[in-house]
Design an enzyme around this catalytic site. Structure first.
Site, PDB file in Angstrom:
ATOM      1  N   HIS A 136       2.738 -10.102  15.000  1.00  0.00           N
ATOM      2  CA  HIS A 136       2.133  -8.836  15.405  1.00  0.00           C
ATOM      3  C   HIS A 136       1.374  -8.244  14.238  1.00  0.00           C
ATOM      4  O   HIS A 136       1.825  -8.305  13.089  1.00  0.00           O
ATOM      5  CB  HIS A 136       3.190  -7.832  15.900  1.00  0.00           C
ATOM      6  CG  HIS A 136       4.355  -7.682  14.980  1.00  0.00           C
ATOM      7  ND1 HIS A 136       5.387  -8.606  14.917  1.00  0.00           N
ATOM      8  CD2 HIS A 136       4.645  -6.734  14.058  1.00  0.00           C
ATOM      9  CE1 HIS A 136       6.257  -8.224  14.010  1.00  0.00           C
ATOM     10  NE2 HIS A 136       5.829  -7.093  13.462  1.00  0.00           N
ATOM     11  N   HIS A 140       0.287  -4.763  12.720  1.00  0.00           N
ATOM     12  CA  HIS A 140       0.403  -3.309  12.750  1.00  0.00           C
ATOM     13  C   HIS A 140      -1.001  -2.737  12.543  1.00  0.00           C
ATOM     14  O   HIS A 140      -1.701  -3.159  11.621  1.00  0.00           O
ATOM     15  CB  HIS A 140       1.278  -2.810  11.596  1.00  0.00           C
ATOM     16  CG  HIS A 140       2.705  -3.234  11.651  1.00  0.00           C
ATOM     17  ND1 HIS A 140       3.720  -2.397  12.073  1.00  0.00           N
ATOM     18  CD2 HIS A 140       3.313  -4.407  11.318  1.00  0.00           C
ATOM     19  CE1 HIS A 140       4.885  -3.024  11.995  1.00  0.00           C
ATOM     20  NE2 HIS A 140       4.666  -4.253  11.534  1.00  0.00           N
ATOM     21  N   ASN A 159       3.275  -8.320   8.485  1.00  0.00           N
ATOM     22  CA  ASN A 159       4.449  -8.666   7.682  1.00  0.00           C
ATOM     23  C   ASN A 159       4.837 -10.097   8.066  1.00  0.00           C
ATOM     24  O   ASN A 159       5.030 -10.392   9.249  1.00  0.00           O
ATOM     25  CB  ASN A 159       5.589  -7.697   7.974  1.00  0.00           C
ATOM     26  CG  ASN A 159       5.268  -6.281   7.502  1.00  0.00           C
ATOM     27  OD1 ASN A 159       4.547  -6.099   6.514  1.00  0.00           O
ATOM     28  ND2 ASN A 159       5.779  -5.289   8.201  1.00  0.00           N
ATOM     29  N   ASP A 165       3.899   1.449  18.534  1.00  0.00           N
ATOM     30  CA  ASP A 165       5.164   1.160  17.852  1.00  0.00           C
ATOM     31  C   ASP A 165       6.189   2.234  18.244  1.00  0.00           C
ATOM     32  O   ASP A 165       5.886   3.424  18.282  1.00  0.00           O
ATOM     33  CB  ASP A 165       4.959   1.146  16.334  1.00  0.00           C
ATOM     34  CG  ASP A 165       6.121   0.492  15.610  1.00  0.00           C
ATOM     35  OD1 ASP A 165       5.918  -0.581  15.014  1.00  0.00           O
ATOM     36  OD2 ASP A 165       7.247   1.047  15.637  1.00  0.00           O
ATOM     37  N   GLY A 202       9.467  -7.861   5.091  1.00  0.00           N
ATOM     38  CA  GLY A 202       9.857  -6.813   6.031  1.00  0.00           C
ATOM     39  C   GLY A 202       9.685  -7.180   7.494  1.00  0.00           C
ATOM     40  O   GLY A 202       9.848  -6.313   8.354  1.00  0.00           O
ATOM     41  N   GLN A 203       9.340  -8.446   7.779  1.00  0.00           N
ATOM     42  CA  GLN A 203       9.216  -8.820   9.197  1.00  0.00           C
ATOM     43  C   GLN A 203      10.593  -8.810   9.853  1.00  0.00           C
ATOM     44  O   GLN A 203      11.544  -9.411   9.333  1.00  0.00           O
ATOM     45  CB  GLN A 203       8.572 -10.209   9.336  1.00  0.00           C
ATOM     46  CG  GLN A 203       8.287 -10.563  10.798  1.00  0.00           C
ATOM     47  CD  GLN A 203       7.566 -11.893  10.980  1.00  0.00           C
ATOM     48  OE1 GLN A 203       7.336 -12.639  10.018  1.00  0.00           O
ATOM     49  NE2 GLN A 203       7.224 -12.207  12.216  1.00  0.00           N
TER      50      GLN A 203
END
Ligand code: 5GP
Ligand code: ZN
Length: 117
Positions: free
Chosen positions: A103, A105, A90, A33, A96-97
């Protein structure tokens, strides 16, 4: 290959945008990230474009499974599997996407509190 030209993560798959790749399988890619929230913070994606986890799960169970297994392989490779790590999808703007290519995290390497807020 299911790809969208204006999708950031499709462009990382296409090598049009650089990323620090940490793990790769035929159908998945893992990279660090750009704004890490923990000592280990990788993103695991299917190379095919699905907007979120719900779309991926509805469309391709095998690929969803491969994303999960890649996420665990990343945790093992990063040395955080034993101490505990968090895998987060998310899903939707309210959660919060911000990038609408599914994906996971993978977060680890520090204590992680719950609930996440
Ligand atoms: P979301 O908020 O959608 O769950 O997560 C998107 C993640 O993508 C964020 O943690 C953000 O830091 C990361 N991100 C955004 N742009 C880039 C980029 O260009 N490269 C990388 N490696 N990560 C990015
Ligand atoms: Zn995409």
């Amino acid at each position: 290959m299911v790809s969208e030209t204006d999708c950031l993560f499709c462009r990382i798959v296409a090598k049009e945008i650089p990323a620090e790749i940490v793990y790769e399988t035929d159908r998945t890619l893992a990279f660090r990230d750009v704004n890490p929230q923990a000592p280990t913070h990788a993103l695991v994606i299917p190379k095919d474009h699905y907007p979120d986890a719900a779309a991926l799960a509805a469309a391709d169970h095998g690929l969803a499974d491969e994303v999960l297994r890649t996420a665990h392989a990343v945790a093992e490779q990063e040395g955080v599997a034993g101490s505990g790590y968090r895998m987060v999808f998310n899903t939707g703007p309210g959660a919060g996407q911000t990038v609408f290519h599914v994906h996971a995290h993978v977060l680890g390497g520090r204590g992680l509190t719950w609930p996440p807020g």
